[in-house]
Design a protein around this motif. Structure first.
Motif, PDB file in Angstrom:
ATOM      1  N   PHE A  15     -28.182 -21.195 -23.123  1.00 47.94           N
ATOM      2  CA  PHE A  15     -28.198 -21.770 -21.777  1.00 47.94           C
ATOM      3  C   PHE A  15     -29.625 -22.114 -21.349  1.00 47.94           C
ATOM      4  N   ALA A  16     -30.577 -21.282 -21.726  1.00 46.98           N
ATOM      5  CA  ALA A  16     -31.975 -21.554 -21.400  1.00 46.98           C
ATOM      6  C   ALA A  16     -32.450 -22.821 -22.103  1.00 46.98           C
ATOM      7  N   CYS A  17     -32.058 -22.995 -23.358  1.00 46.83           N
ATOM      8  CA  CYS A  17     -32.424 -24.206 -24.105  1.00 46.83           C
ATOM      9  C   CYS A  17     -31.758 -25.436 -23.497  1.00 46.83           C
ATOM     10  N   GLU A  18     -30.508 -25.287 -23.101  1.00 43.61           N
ATOM     11  CA  GLU A  18     -29.787 -26.394 -22.466  1.00 43.61           C
ATOM     12  C   GLU A  18     -30.467 -26.801 -21.162  1.00 43.61           C
ATOM     13  N   LEU A  19     -30.927 -25.817 -20.396  1.00 41.77           N
ATOM     14  CA  LEU A  19     -31.635 -26.098 -19.148  1.00 41.77           C
ATOM     15  C   LEU A  19     -32.946 -26.822 -19.428  1.00 41.77           C
ATOM     16  N   GLN A  20     -33.691 -26.369 -20.410  1.00 42.10           N
ATOM     17  CA  GLN A  20     -34.963 -27.005 -20.741  1.00 42.10           C
ATOM     18  C   GLN A  20     -34.748 -28.459 -21.157  1.00 42.10           C
ATOM     19  N   THR A  21     -33.725 -28.703 -21.956  1.00 41.76           N
ATOM     20  CA  THR A  21     -33.407 -30.065 -22.393  1.00 41.76           C
ATOM     21  C   THR A  21     -33.050 -30.938 -21.200  1.00 41.76           C
ATOM     22  N   CYS A  22     -32.246 -30.408 -20.290  1.00 39.51           N
ATOM     23  CA  CYS A  22     -31.851 -31.145 -19.098  1.00 39.51           C
ATOM     24  C   CYS A  22     -33.074 -31.472 -18.237  1.00 39.51           C
ATOM     25  N   LEU A  23     -33.923 -30.496 -18.020  1.00 39.49           N
ATOM     26  CA  LEU A  23     -35.122 -30.725 -17.210  1.00 39.49           C
ATOM     27  C   LEU A  23     -36.032 -31.766 -17.848  1.00 39.49           C
ATOM     28  N   LYS A  25     -35.104 -34.201 -19.788  1.00 38.06           N
ATOM     29  CA  LYS A  25     -34.407 -35.485 -19.669  1.00 38.06           C
ATOM     30  C   LYS A  25     -34.531 -36.069 -18.263  1.00 38.06           C
ATOM     31  N   HIS A  26     -34.546 -35.210 -17.254  1.00 35.16           N
ATOM     32  CA  HIS A  26     -34.543 -35.662 -15.860  1.00 35.16           C
ATOM     33  C   HIS A  26     -35.888 -35.452 -15.170  1.00 35.16           C
ATOM     34  N   LEU A  27     -36.962 -35.484 -15.963  1.00 28.61           N
ATOM     35  CA  LEU A  27     -38.325 -35.395 -15.424  1.00 28.61           C
ATOM     36  C   LEU A  27     -38.521 -34.188 -14.507  1.00 28.61           C
ATOM     37  N   TYR A  28     -37.947 -33.072 -14.909  1.00 29.23           N
ATOM     38  CA  TYR A  28     -38.091 -31.783 -14.208  1.00 29.23           C
ATOM     39  C   TYR A  28     -37.581 -31.812 -12.783  1.00 29.23           C
ATOM     40  N   ASN A  29     -36.539 -32.606 -12.539  1.00 25.44           N
ATOM     41  CA  ASN A  29     -35.877 -32.629 -11.235  1.00 25.44           C
ATOM     42  C   ASN A  29     -34.736 -31.604 -11.285  1.00 25.44           C
ATOM     43  N   PRO A  30     -34.904 -30.439 -10.667  1.00 21.62           N
ATOM     44  CA  PRO A  30     -33.890 -29.382 -10.773  1.00 21.62           C
ATOM     45  C   PRO A  30     -32.542 -29.770 -10.174  1.00 21.62           C
ATOM     46  N   ASP A  31     -32.527 -30.711  -9.217  1.00 17.54           N
ATOM     47  CA  ASP A  31     -31.251 -31.132  -8.632  1.00 17.54           C
ATOM     48  C   ASP A  31     -30.337 -31.759  -9.678  1.00 17.54           C
ATOM     49  N   CYS A  33     -30.044 -30.811 -12.698  1.00 13.13           N
ATOM     50  CA  CYS A  33     -29.649 -29.809 -13.690  1.00 13.13           C
ATOM     51  C   CYS A  33     -28.987 -28.589 -13.044  1.00 13.13           C
ATOM     52  N   GLU A  34     -28.476 -28.773 -11.866  1.00 15.26           N
ATOM     53  CA  GLU A  34     -27.916 -27.642 -11.117  1.00 15.26           C
ATOM     54  C   GLU A  34     -26.771 -26.951 -11.862  1.00 15.26           C
ATOM     55  N   LYS A  35     -25.888 -27.725 -12.497  1.00 14.92           N
ATOM     56  CA  LYS A  35     -24.762 -27.123 -13.220  1.00 14.92           C
ATOM     57  C   LYS A  35     -25.257 -26.266 -14.385  1.00 14.92           C
ATOM     58  N   VAL A  36     -26.250 -26.764 -15.098  1.00 15.66           N
ATOM     59  CA  VAL A  36     -26.794 -26.021 -16.239  1.00 15.66           C
ATOM     60  C   VAL A  36     -27.493 -24.755 -15.743  1.00 15.66           C
ATOM     61  N   LEU A  37     -28.252 -24.876 -14.676  1.00 17.88           N
ATOM     62  CA  LEU A  37     -28.935 -23.719 -14.097  1.00 17.88           C
ATOM     63  C   LEU A  37     -27.929 -22.666 -13.648  1.00 17.88           C
ATOM     64  N   ASN A  38     -26.839 -23.104 -13.054  1.00 19.11           N
ATOM     65  CA  ASN A  38     -25.809 -22.152 -12.616  1.00 19.11           C
ATOM     66  C   ASN A  38     -25.171 -21.442 -13.798  1.00 19.11           C
ATOM     67  N   LYS A  39     -24.990 -22.138 -14.927  1.00 19.52           N
ATOM     68  CA  LYS A  39     -24.441 -21.491 -16.120  1.00 19.52           C
ATOM     69  C   LYS A  39     -25.398 -20.417 -16.628  1.00 19.52           C
ATOM     70  N   LEU A  40     -26.703 -20.707 -16.601  1.00 17.19           N
ATOM     71  CA  LEU A  40     -27.695 -19.709 -17.029  1.00 17.19           C
ATOM     72  C   LEU A  40     -27.682 -18.518 -16.077  1.00 17.19           C
ATOM     73  N   LYS A  41     -27.651 -18.775 -14.783  1.00 16.68           N
ATOM     74  CA  LYS A  41     -27.609 -17.677 -13.803  1.00 16.68           C
ATOM     75  C   LYS A  41     -26.384 -16.801 -14.008  1.00 16.68           C
TER      76      LYS A  41
END
Length: 67
Positions: A15-23, A25-31, A33-41
């Motif tokens: 999940f941490a790797c998935e979040l990093q990949t998402c961030l 891809k989206h120029l570190y815009n956490p909005d 990647c919210e679904k991925v962040l929620n899965k990690l949480k």
């Protein structure tokens, strides 16, 4: 300890790797990647003891999450 054993000990690593990949891809815009962040949480809430490095900074029990 081999890399394979280390990865297995960090339960939420995927999940941490998935979040990093998402961030990335989206120029570190956490909005974006919210679904991925929620899965990690959620993983950290349920398995934080098995992922002390990955889950550092996240609540690792449901009681600490509600504070």
């Amino acid at each position: 300890m081999s890399n394979t054993n280390k990865q297995q000990s960090e339960f939420c690593q995927n999940f941490a790797c998935e979040l990093q990949t998402c961030l990335d891809k989206h120029l570190y815009n956490p909005d974006k990647c919210e679904k991925v962040l929620n899965k990690l949480k959620q993983c950290c809430l349920e398995h934080g003891a098995q992922s002390p490095v990955v889950c550092s900074g996240f609540p690792t029990s449901k009681s600490s999450a509600s504070k």
